[in-house]
Write an enzyme that holds these catalytic residues in place. Structure first.
Site, PDB file in Angstrom:
ATOM      1  N   LYS A  20       0.838  -1.197   0.000  1.00  0.00           N
ATOM      2  CA  LYS A  20       0.000   0.000   0.000  1.00  0.00           C
ATOM      3  C   LYS A  20       0.883   1.261   0.000  1.00  0.00           C
ATOM      4  O   LYS A  20       2.102   1.171   0.223  1.00  0.00           O
ATOM      5  CB  LYS A  20      -0.923  -0.054   1.229  1.00  0.00           C
ATOM      6  N   TYR A  60     -12.861  -3.324  -2.804  1.00  0.00           N
ATOM      7  CA  TYR A  60     -13.372  -3.292  -1.431  1.00  0.00           C
ATOM      8  C   TYR A  60     -14.902  -3.250  -1.407  1.00  0.00           C
ATOM      9  O   TYR A  60     -15.481  -2.515  -0.607  1.00  0.00           O
ATOM     10  CB  TYR A  60     -12.796  -2.083  -0.686  1.00  0.00           C
ATOM     11  N   PHE A  68     -15.314   4.112   7.761  1.00  0.00           N
ATOM     12  CA  PHE A  68     -13.926   4.458   7.421  1.00  0.00           C
ATOM     13  C   PHE A  68     -13.663   4.379   5.919  1.00  0.00           C
ATOM     14  O   PHE A  68     -12.539   4.653   5.477  1.00  0.00           O
ATOM     15  CB  PHE A  68     -12.939   3.563   8.183  1.00  0.00           C
ATOM     16  N   ARG A  96      -1.523 -14.753   4.246  1.00  0.00           N
ATOM     17  CA  ARG A  96      -2.233 -14.080   5.341  1.00  0.00           C
ATOM     18  C   ARG A  96      -1.454 -14.226   6.643  1.00  0.00           C
ATOM     19  O   ARG A  96      -1.439 -13.320   7.472  1.00  0.00           O
ATOM     20  CB  ARG A  96      -3.655 -14.648   5.501  1.00  0.00           C
ATOM     21  N   THR A 102      -5.218  -7.977  10.422  1.00  0.00           N
ATOM     22  CA  THR A 102      -5.614  -6.685   9.837  1.00  0.00           C
ATOM     23  C   THR A 102      -5.241  -5.525  10.753  1.00  0.00           C
ATOM     24  O   THR A 102      -4.754  -4.489  10.298  1.00  0.00           O
ATOM     25  CB  THR A 102      -7.137  -6.660   9.585  1.00  0.00           C
ATOM     26  N   ARG A 113       2.829  -6.926   9.086  1.00  0.00           N
ATOM     27  CA  ARG A 113       2.130  -5.868   9.828  1.00  0.00           C
ATOM     28  C   ARG A 113       2.638  -5.774  11.263  1.00  0.00           C
ATOM     29  O   ARG A 113       2.737  -4.681  11.832  1.00  0.00           O
ATOM     30  CB  ARG A 113       0.624  -6.117   9.795  1.00  0.00           C
ATOM     31  N   ASN A 123      -1.747  -0.037   7.428  1.00  0.00           N
ATOM     32  CA  ASN A 123      -1.229  -1.383   7.726  1.00  0.00           C
ATOM     33  C   ASN A 123      -0.405  -1.993   6.590  1.00  0.00           C
ATOM     34  O   ASN A 123      -0.263  -3.207   6.504  1.00  0.00           O
ATOM     35  CB  ASN A 123      -2.357  -2.290   8.217  1.00  0.00           C
ATOM     36  N   HIS A 126      -1.705  -5.401   1.450  1.00  0.00           N
ATOM     37  CA  HIS A 126      -2.934  -6.156   1.221  1.00  0.00           C
ATOM     38  C   HIS A 126      -2.590  -7.590   0.831  1.00  0.00           C
ATOM     39  O   HIS A 126      -1.626  -7.816   0.095  1.00  0.00           O
ATOM     40  CB  HIS A 126      -3.747  -5.527   0.079  1.00  0.00           C
ATOM     41  N   GLU A 137      -9.711 -10.871  -7.336  1.00  0.00           N
ATOM     42  CA  GLU A 137      -8.824  -9.710  -7.227  1.00  0.00           C
ATOM     43  C   GLU A 137      -7.735  -9.723  -8.301  1.00  0.00           C
ATOM     44  O   GLU A 137      -7.397  -8.674  -8.852  1.00  0.00           O
ATOM     45  CB  GLU A 137      -8.187  -9.672  -5.829  1.00  0.00           C
TER      46      GLU A 137
HETATM   47  P1  IDP Z   1      -7.596  -7.095   5.350  1.00  0.00           P
HETATM   48  O1  IDP Z   1      -6.870  -5.989   4.623  1.00  0.00           O
HETATM   49  O2  IDP Z   1      -6.736  -7.679   6.455  1.00  0.00           O
HETATM   50  O3  IDP Z   1      -8.152  -8.157   4.441  1.00  0.00           O
HETATM   51  P2  IDP Z   1     -10.286  -5.930   5.642  1.00  0.00           P
HETATM   52  O4  IDP Z   1     -11.207  -6.120   6.813  1.00  0.00           O
HETATM   53  O5  IDP Z   1     -10.663  -6.522   4.340  1.00  0.00           O
HETATM   54  O6  IDP Z   1      -8.842  -6.428   6.125  1.00  0.00           O
HETATM   55  O7  IDP Z   1     -10.096  -4.364   5.493  1.00  0.00           O
HETATM   56  C1  IDP Z   1      -9.461  -3.848   4.361  1.00  0.00           C
HETATM   57  C2  IDP Z   1      -8.600  -2.680   4.759  1.00  0.00           C
HETATM   58  O8  IDP Z   1      -9.422  -1.615   5.224  1.00  0.00           O
HETATM   59  C3  IDP Z   1      -7.627  -2.956   5.914  1.00  0.00           C
HETATM   60  O9  IDP Z   1      -6.438  -3.596   5.520  1.00  0.00           O
HETATM   61  C4  IDP Z   1      -7.379  -1.544   6.409  1.00  0.00           C
HETATM   62  O10 IDP Z   1      -6.459  -0.851   5.538  1.00  0.00           O
HETATM   63  C5  IDP Z   1      -8.750  -0.906   6.242  1.00  0.00           C
HETATM   64  N1  IDP Z   1      -9.541  -0.972   7.465  1.00  0.00           N
HETATM   65  C6  IDP Z   1     -10.231  -2.035   7.931  1.00  0.00           C
HETATM   66  N2  IDP Z   1     -10.850  -1.765   9.084  1.00  0.00           N
HETATM   67  C7  IDP Z   1     -10.532  -0.465   9.362  1.00  0.00           C
HETATM   68  C8  IDP Z   1     -10.877   0.431  10.430  1.00  0.00           C
HETATM   69  O11 IDP Z   1     -11.589   0.083  11.380  1.00  0.00           O
HETATM   70  N3  IDP Z   1     -10.354   1.689  10.363  1.00  0.00           N
HETATM   71  C9  IDP Z   1      -9.564   2.100   9.331  1.00  0.00           C
HETATM   72  N4  IDP Z   1      -9.229   1.297   8.310  1.00  0.00           N
HETATM   73  C10 IDP Z   1      -9.699   0.036   8.321  1.00  0.00           C
END
Ligand code: IDP
Length: 161
Positions: A20, A60, A68, A96, A102, A113, A123, A126, A137
């Site tokens: 990212k 997404y 968010f 993963r 996450t 991470r 974070n 992806h 994807e």
């Molecule tokens: P992942 O990236 O581990 O698969 P997802 O739940 O699919 O997790 O969320 C996608 C991305 O959205 C996360 O990697 C993060 O960048 C962002 N994200 C998820 N939850 C939050 C939040 O509560 N606050 C801010 N950003 C979030």
């Protein structure tokens, strides 16, 4: 044995990994690629790009109603991203685990991470979260002509087949 030799399908599993914008700005591309190489996974696609809001809305889809989401769009379009496709046995699940939770607060030390981030909104990386999502994807981010079919010279040392 035939029992093992018959099970070759999972070796060609693929996943989408993206460094990212924060990871690119922080010069983490090399260290991230190194972790996937060290593990024994094989790179089959790689490019740097600026992602569009259109691509992100398809990427997404399940998050577009989240509070968010606007800040996630802003974050993901704040700079270039490095997108990759990695191939190998169980690569979706293993990636993963390499990437970690996450939320960096929950991510174990030793994970990407867990080693390089502190907050869920930045974070670093992806990774697709299931084989089905990975296929979707990869098709969204890459043309099939951008994916390279090849076999690593150490393939026979990584796999029994
Ligand atoms: P992942 O990236 O581990 O698969 P997802 O739940 O699919 O997790 O969320 C996608 C991305 O959205 C996360 O990697 C993060 O960048 C962002 N994200 C998820 N939850 C939050 C939040 O509560 N606050 C801010 N950003 C979030």
């Amino acid at each position: 044995s035939a029992r093992y030799n018959s099970n070759t399908s999972g070796v060609r599993e693929r996943t989408l990994i993206a460094v990212k914008p924060d990871g690119v700005h922080r010069r983490l591309i090399g260290q991230i690629i190194q972790r996937f190489e060290m593990r024994g996974f094989q790179l089959v696609g790689l490019k740097m790009l600026r992602v569009s809001e259109e691509l992100l809305s398809q990427h997404y889809t399940s998050l577009c109603k989240k509070p968010f989401y606007p800040s996630l769009l802003h974050y993901m379009t704040s700079g270039p991203v490095v997108a990759m496709v990695w191939e190998g046995h169980n690569v979706v699940r293993s990636s993963r685990m390499l990437v970690g939770d996450t939320n960096p607060t929950q991510a174990l030390p030793g994970t990407i991470r867990g080693d390089f981030s502190v907050h869920i909104s930045r974070n670093v990386i992806h990774a697709s979260d299931s084989v089905e999502v990975a296929q979707k994807e990869i098709a969204l981010w890459f043309q099939s002509s951008e994916l390279i079919e090849w076999e690593c010279c150490d393939h026979d040392n990584l796999y029994e087949f």
